[in-house]
Write a protein that holds these residues in place. Structure first.
Motif, mmCIF file in Angstrom:
data_model
loop_
_atom_site.group_PDB
_atom_site.id
_atom_site.type_symbol
_atom_site.label_atom_id
_atom_site.label_comp_id
_atom_site.label_asym_id
_atom_site.label_seq_id
_atom_site.Cartn_x
_atom_site.Cartn_y
_atom_site.Cartn_z
ATOM 1 N N LEU A 324 1.181 -1.455 -0.123
ATOM 2 C CA LEU A 324 0.362 0.072 -0.002
ATOM 3 C C LEU A 324 1.095 1.251 -0.046
ATOM 4 C CD1 LEU A 324 -2.908 0.649 0.182
ATOM 5 C CD2 LEU A 324 -2.870 0.920 2.934
ATOM 6 N N TYR A 325 1.059 2.331 -1.131
ATOM 7 C CA TYR A 325 0.932 3.509 -0.766
ATOM 8 C C TYR A 325 0.804 4.306 -1.067
ATOM 9 C CZ TYR A 325 4.307 0.040 -2.954
ATOM 10 O OH TYR A 325 5.144 -1.204 -2.968
ATOM 11 N N VAL A 326 1.644 6.024 -1.025
ATOM 12 C CA VAL A 326 0.750 6.342 -0.598
ATOM 13 C C VAL A 326 1.306 8.336 -0.998
ATOM 14 C CG1 VAL A 326 1.852 8.077 1.478
ATOM 15 C CG2 VAL A 326 -0.743 8.749 1.098
ATOM 16 N N ALA A 327 0.902 9.033 -1.636
ATOM 17 C CA ALA A 327 0.593 10.310 -2.100
ATOM 18 C C ALA A 327 0.531 11.675 -1.521
ATOM 19 C CB ALA A 327 1.186 10.779 -3.651
ATOM 20 N N ALA A 328 0.554 12.201 -0.435
ATOM 21 C CA ALA A 328 0.104 13.855 0.049
ATOM 22 C C ALA A 328 0.760 14.792 0.934
ATOM 23 C CB ALA A 328 -1.187 12.810 1.052
ATOM 24 N N GLY A 329 -0.189 15.367 1.070
ATOM 25 C CA GLY A 329 0.727 16.903 2.271
ATOM 26 C C GLY A 329 1.198 17.577 1.206
ATOM 27 N N PHE A 330 0.977 18.063 -0.438
ATOM 28 C CA PHE A 330 2.395 18.838 -0.850
ATOM 29 C C PHE A 330 2.560 20.285 -0.432
ATOM 30 C CE2 PHE A 330 0.225 15.608 -4.540
ATOM 31 C CZ PHE A 330 1.316 14.482 -4.224
ATOM 32 N N ASN A 331 1.571 20.716 0.473
ATOM 33 C CA ASN A 331 1.762 22.282 1.012
ATOM 34 C C ASN A 331 2.185 22.821 -0.296
ATOM 35 O OD1 ASN A 331 2.856 20.942 3.944
ATOM 36 N ND2 ASN A 331 3.775 19.386 2.048
ATOM 37 N N LYS A 332 0.648 23.110 -1.048
ATOM 38 C CA LYS A 332 1.335 24.440 -2.158
ATOM 39 C C LYS A 332 1.683 24.378 -2.784
ATOM 40 C CE LYS A 332 -1.578 27.498 1.602
ATOM 41 N NZ LYS A 332 -2.500 27.871 0.940
ATOM 42 N N TRP A 333 2.617 23.303 -3.106
ATOM 43 C CA TRP A 333 3.337 22.914 -4.317
ATOM 44 C C TRP A 333 3.118 21.524 -4.894
ATOM 45 C CZ3 TRP A 333 5.568 27.692 -5.204
ATOM 46 C CH2 TRP A 333 5.304 28.623 -3.972
ATOM 47 N N GLY A 334 1.145 21.293 -5.264
ATOM 48 C CA GLY A 334 1.373 20.116 -6.099
ATOM 49 C C GLY A 334 1.568 19.881 -7.761
ATOM 50 N N MET A 335 2.293 21.053 -7.918
ATOM 51 C CA MET A 335 2.744 20.020 -9.756
ATOM 52 C C MET A 335 3.844 19.670 -9.646
ATOM 53 S SD MET A 335 0.243 21.180 -11.191
ATOM 54 C CE MET A 335 -0.482 20.912 -10.246
ATOM 55 N N THR A 336 4.908 20.290 -8.965
ATOM 56 C CA THR A 336 5.631 19.178 -8.942
ATOM 57 C C THR A 336 6.220 18.238 -7.620
ATOM 58 O OG1 THR A 336 6.790 21.340 -7.238
ATOM 59 C CG2 THR A 336 7.968 20.877 -9.270
ATOM 60 N N GLY A 337 5.364 18.561 -6.619
ATOM 61 C CA GLY A 337 4.854 17.210 -5.647
ATOM 62 C C GLY A 337 3.985 16.445 -6.215
ATOM 63 N N ALA A 338 3.102 16.385 -7.550
ATOM 64 C CA ALA A 338 2.467 15.399 -8.190
ATOM 65 C C ALA A 338 3.599 14.863 -8.796
ATOM 66 C CB ALA A 338 1.505 15.760 -8.989
ATOM 67 N N MET A 339 4.184 15.645 -9.490
ATOM 68 C CA MET A 339 5.143 14.492 -10.520
ATOM 69 C C MET A 339 6.152 14.140 -9.359
ATOM 70 S SD MET A 339 6.248 14.090 -14.277
ATOM 71 C CE MET A 339 5.989 15.318 -15.196
ATOM 72 N N VAL A 340 6.934 14.720 -8.916
ATOM 73 C CA VAL A 340 7.800 13.951 -7.616
ATOM 74 C C VAL A 340 6.890 12.204 -7.388
ATOM 75 C CG1 VAL A 340 8.905 13.908 -5.216
ATOM 76 C CG2 VAL A 340 9.334 15.638 -7.097
ATOM 77 N N SER A 341 5.697 12.492 -6.909
ATOM 78 C CA SER A 341 4.950 11.582 -6.188
ATOM 79 C C SER A 341 5.536 10.015 -7.221
ATOM 80 C CB SER A 341 3.822 12.187 -6.243
ATOM 81 O OG SER A 341 3.863 12.665 -4.907
#
Length: 438
Positions: A324-341
């Protein structure tokens, strides 16, 4: 009124899942993080399914201001102080890789991708800016210090990252989601191991990625302690200013600025979800004072998950959940956060390990000052005797008069005036009694 992205982009419609299926990887959540993950798995020939409870990108992604940058407020001095030089360098390196991946993909996509300088300013604390400059020198990045910036806010300076970018996110999603294995209007209500249960079927998966903005599985990971949600507001003005860059206050309650075509976006009015803030009134008053001849064309609101230390949670959902994996808590920087995830998780589910990824581990220490604040808010709202309770964990709900919604200050769930769930982690609607009085 909705966002400019929603008003001007038509996304592909995907079918609803009505029967049981099996897959190697299940992605829950059809925002930009989930779709990018699906895109990478698809390209690598991995068997996967992505399910979204509504339409893809109908939540946070359609309400972003869409800045692509590896300058995330004044994050580098925070990481240096808490985790050291190597951790700060890893955070910078991985976010630069994510930034470069967008540049690569957007070369072949008509998504209004534009190179722009990014600025983080402060209205009162020059020392924090100087500390960030010192930190950046230590970790090997050459930023610039600006004494003034061309926005109508009195500042004490700004840290500039040159040659960052902005784009139209739904145009980007329209391109990369074409041909992906996606089901819409498929609401995962609960998980039994790695089997997802929806209203009409079950999805049996070997591995599961939870990309639902706020993780909804409470029995693992303690995300109800590690995250809170923050609302912010945007107005888009015609006949305003060309600020020629992207600007954001280092304070979460401050203002941001960027242009899109002939529009100026002003963001701000922020507050913890379920509490009071300036909302659109603050922005409209600012615009009336500084741009009296401007016309408001759009306004919308965004909701962001905030982690304890300013770094996202990306990886295994918990130490005890290997599949089970997760991507959360991008702290208002969701564009790079989404790509990193997407890059980390698409590697992890096929057994590849990235040495830079440990900085984002969801199992890192939670001994941070913010956890005391989160705990205090939860206790206060659990003890509140109002009849209107959030079905997530039973916290009291507050009426949001600006947006006509019932909001939870504990974990950020939101409900429409008639009780329909708008923002998770709640996985169910309110009953009629709970939303009868304001």
């Amino acid at each position: 009124m909705g966002s400019v992205w929603k008003a001007n982009t038509k996304l592909t419609e995907f079918p609803e899942l009505n029967g049981d299926i099996k897959t190697d990887v299940l992605i829950i959540g059809g925002g930009i993080a989930g779709i990018l993950t699906a895109y990478f798995l698809h390209r690598n020939g991995v068997k996967y399914v992505l399910v979204e409870k509504d339409r893809i990108c109908s939540g946070t992604t359609q309400n972003t201001t869409a800045k692509i940058t590896f300058q995330h407020g004044l994050i580098y001095q925070k990481i240096l102080k808490s985790s050291g030089v190597e951790a700060a360098q890893k955070y910078l390196q991985f976010n630069k890789i994510a930034f470069e991946k967008y540049a690569e993909l957007c070369r072949n996509i008509d998504c209004d991708y534009e190179v722009r300088d990014n600025y983080v300013y402060s209205v009162s604390d020059r020392q924090k800016l100087e500390n960030e400059m010192n930190t950046l020198r230590k970790i090997g990045y050459k930023a610039e210090f600006c004494e003034s910036i061309p926005v109508p806010v009195r500042t004490v300076g700004a840290v500039k990252f040159p040659n960052q970018a902005q784009f139209a996110p739904l145009k980007f999603i329209a391109a990369i989601s074409d041909g992906l294995n996606i089901y819409e209007n498929t609401f995962v209500r609960e998980m039994i191991g790695t089997t997802a249960v929806t209203d009409k079927c079950k999805i049996h998966a070997k591995k599961v990625i939870v990309a639902t903005h706020f993780p909804f599985i409470n029995k693992h990971g303690s995300y109800f302690l590690k995250l809170y949600q923050h609302r912010s507001y945007v107005i888009a003005l015609e006949n305003a200013q060309n600020v020629d860059g992207m600007y954001v206050d280092d304070n979460h309650k401050g203002m941001s600025f960027r242009n899109y075509g002939n529009l100026l976006f002003i963001g701000g009015g922020g507050h913890r979800t379920g509490e009071k803030g300036g909302n659109w009134n603050e922005l409209q008053s600012f615009a009336k004072l500084h741009y009296p001849n401007a016309k408001e064309e759009y306004h919308w609101a965004a909701q962001d998950c905030m982690s304890l230390d300013g770094v996202p949670y990306i990886g295994r959902y918990s130490r005890n959940t290997p599949d089970l994996y997760v991507a959360a808590g991008f702290n208002k920087w969701g564009m790079t956060g989404a790509m990193v995830s997407a890059m980390i998780l698409s590697d992890m589910v096929v057994g590849n390990r990235n040495e830079l990824a440990d900085i984002f581990s969801p199992s890192r220490s939670i001994i941070k000052p913010q956890i005391l604040i989160n705990g205090g808010v939860a206790i206060k709202n659990l003890l509140n005797t109002t009849a209107r309770r959030c079905p997530h964990m039973g916290c009291a709900l507050k009426w949001n008069s600006a947006e006509h919604s019932w909001d939870c200050a504990c974990h950020g769930s939101r409900f429409s005036e008639n009780g329909r769930v708008l923002d998770n982690p709640a996985n169910g609607d309110l009953n009629k009694y709970e939303c009868a009085e304001k």
